[in-house]
Design a protein around this motif. Structure first.
Motif, PDB file in Angstrom:
ATOM      1  N   PRO A 191      -4.682   1.636  -0.041  1.00 32.83           N
ATOM      2  CA  PRO A 191      -4.215   0.702   0.980  1.00 32.83           C
ATOM      3  C   PRO A 191      -3.648  -0.552   0.317  1.00 32.83           C
ATOM      4  CG  PRO A 191      -6.598   0.589   0.813  1.00 32.83           C
ATOM      5  CD  PRO A 191      -6.147   1.681  -0.110  1.00 32.83           C
ATOM      6  N   GLU A 192      -2.709  -1.213   0.998  1.00 34.66           N
ATOM      7  CA  GLU A 192      -2.059  -2.388   0.416  1.00 34.66           C
ATOM      8  C   GLU A 192      -3.041  -3.513   0.097  1.00 34.66           C
ATOM      9  OE1 GLU A 192       0.822  -3.959   3.127  1.00 34.66           O
ATOM     10  OE2 GLU A 192      -0.629  -4.166   4.738  1.00 34.66           O
ATOM     11  N   GLU A 193      -4.133  -3.606   0.839  1.00 31.58           N
ATOM     12  CA  GLU A 193      -5.078  -4.710   0.612  1.00 31.58           C
ATOM     13  C   GLU A 193      -5.971  -4.489  -0.611  1.00 31.58           C
ATOM     14  OE1 GLU A 193      -6.744  -2.068   3.895  1.00 31.58           O
ATOM     15  OE2 GLU A 193      -4.838  -3.056   3.560  1.00 31.58           O
ATOM     16  N   HIS A 194      -5.916  -3.314  -1.202  1.00 28.70           N
ATOM     17  CA  HIS A 194      -6.722  -3.034  -2.394  1.00 28.70           C
ATOM     18  C   HIS A 194      -5.872  -3.276  -3.644  1.00 28.70           C
ATOM     19  CE1 HIS A 194     -10.185  -1.209  -4.430  1.00 28.70           C
ATOM     20  NE2 HIS A 194      -9.273  -0.824  -5.304  1.00 28.70           N
ATOM     21  N   PHE A 242      -9.688   5.356   2.063  1.00 24.11           N
ATOM     22  CA  PHE A 242      -9.245   3.963   1.952  1.00 24.11           C
ATOM     23  C   PHE A 242     -10.399   2.975   1.754  1.00 24.11           C
ATOM     24  CE2 PHE A 242      -4.583   3.496   3.457  1.00 24.11           C
ATOM     25  CZ  PHE A 242      -4.176   4.329   2.433  1.00 24.11           C
ATOM     26  N   PRO A 243     -11.601   3.182   2.303  1.00 27.96           N
ATOM     27  CA  PRO A 243     -12.685   2.231   2.024  1.00 27.96           C
ATOM     28  C   PRO A 243     -13.221   2.295   0.589  1.00 27.96           C
ATOM     29  CG  PRO A 243     -13.123   3.440   4.052  1.00 27.96           C
ATOM     30  CD  PRO A 243     -11.964   4.107   3.387  1.00 27.96           C
ATOM     31  N   TYR A 244     -12.871   3.324  -0.173  1.00 25.32           N
ATOM     32  CA  TYR A 244     -13.347   3.492  -1.542  1.00 25.32           C
ATOM     33  C   TYR A 244     -12.978   2.256  -2.362  1.00 25.32           C
ATOM     34  CZ  TYR A 244     -14.204   6.098  -5.900  1.00 25.32           C
ATOM     35  OH  TYR A 244     -14.678   6.542  -7.107  1.00 25.32           O
ATOM     36  N   ILE A 275       5.912   1.717  -1.693  1.00 25.33           N
ATOM     37  CA  ILE A 275       5.199   1.251  -0.508  1.00 25.33           C
ATOM     38  C   ILE A 275       5.617   2.097   0.688  1.00 25.33           C
ATOM     39  CG2 ILE A 275       4.800  -0.714   1.017  1.00 25.33           C
ATOM     40  CD1 ILE A 275       5.473  -2.504  -1.452  1.00 25.33           C
ATOM     41  N   TYR A 276       4.610   2.590   1.419  1.00 28.01           N
ATOM     42  CA  TYR A 276       4.821   3.432   2.602  1.00 28.01           C
ATOM     43  C   TYR A 276       3.950   2.864   3.721  1.00 28.01           C
ATOM     44  CZ  TYR A 276       6.352   6.485  -1.157  1.00 28.01           C
ATOM     45  OH  TYR A 276       6.967   6.986  -2.259  1.00 28.01           O
TER      46      TYR A 276
END
Length: 180
Positions: A149-152, A120-122, A168-169
């Protein structure tokens, strides 16, 4: 972790040492349900982690499956996990242990499905999909799936690809990209 459908349904998959964020059972089951029958389809699992997505693809009918994972700590567990497909399904998953970015530059073949599941940090989701597109890794009617992740943020279009679906999950999203 367990396989959610197909001939290996219910099979437990070992989680390797090191940093891992396994794809949720619910998400995997939903995505594979959306894709339908994989019989005769090729599959590439990038940022493979434990190999679960590649194994799930074989379990659901794919006979031509490759995976790529760079974390050397995970090699033995991945090889142990994928060995069940050869033993139980007669399908050998081809494993590449190197950075995904390097694999994409070197790969000379096309796939029907490419599943990207980076940590996820990618931060290079878009760039790596652009590279896969420009290197011709996707078959004409193929699909690239990106778990993020949703924020990306991911754009509607990347190179020659257009987002055709999005699921979306929780805080995870899976984007489906196909040729425009």
């Amino acid at each position: 972790m367990r396989i959610t459908g197909g001939s290996l349904k219910g099979r437990i998959i070992k989680c390797p040492d090191g940093v891992i964020r396994p794809a949720m059972d619910r998400m995997r089951e939903s995505v594979f349900s959306i894709l339908g029958d994989l019989d005769g389809k090729s599959w590439l699992d990038l940022f493979s982690g434990s190999g679960t997505i590649a194994i799930e693809a074989v379990s659901r009918g794919s006979k031509d499956v490759e995976l790529c994972e760079k974390d050397k700590i995970k090699i033995n567990t991945v090889l142990e996990n994928v060995s069940i497909t050869e033993k139980d399904c007669g399908v050998k998953i081809k494993c590449h242990f190197m950075p995904v970015e390097y694999f994409i530059k070197r790969c000379k073949r096309k796939f029907d499905f490419i599943f990207f599941d980076p940590p996820f940090p990618y931060k290079y989701h878009q760039q790596i999909i652009e590279q896969a597109d420009s290197n011709g890794l996707l078959n004409e009617n193929g699909t690239i799936l990106v778990h993020r992740p949703e924020e990306h943020f991911m754009p509607e279009k990347i190179g020659n690809l257009k987002r055709t679906d999005q699921r979306i999950y929780g805080r995870s999203i899976v984007d489906f990209y196909r040729y425009n």
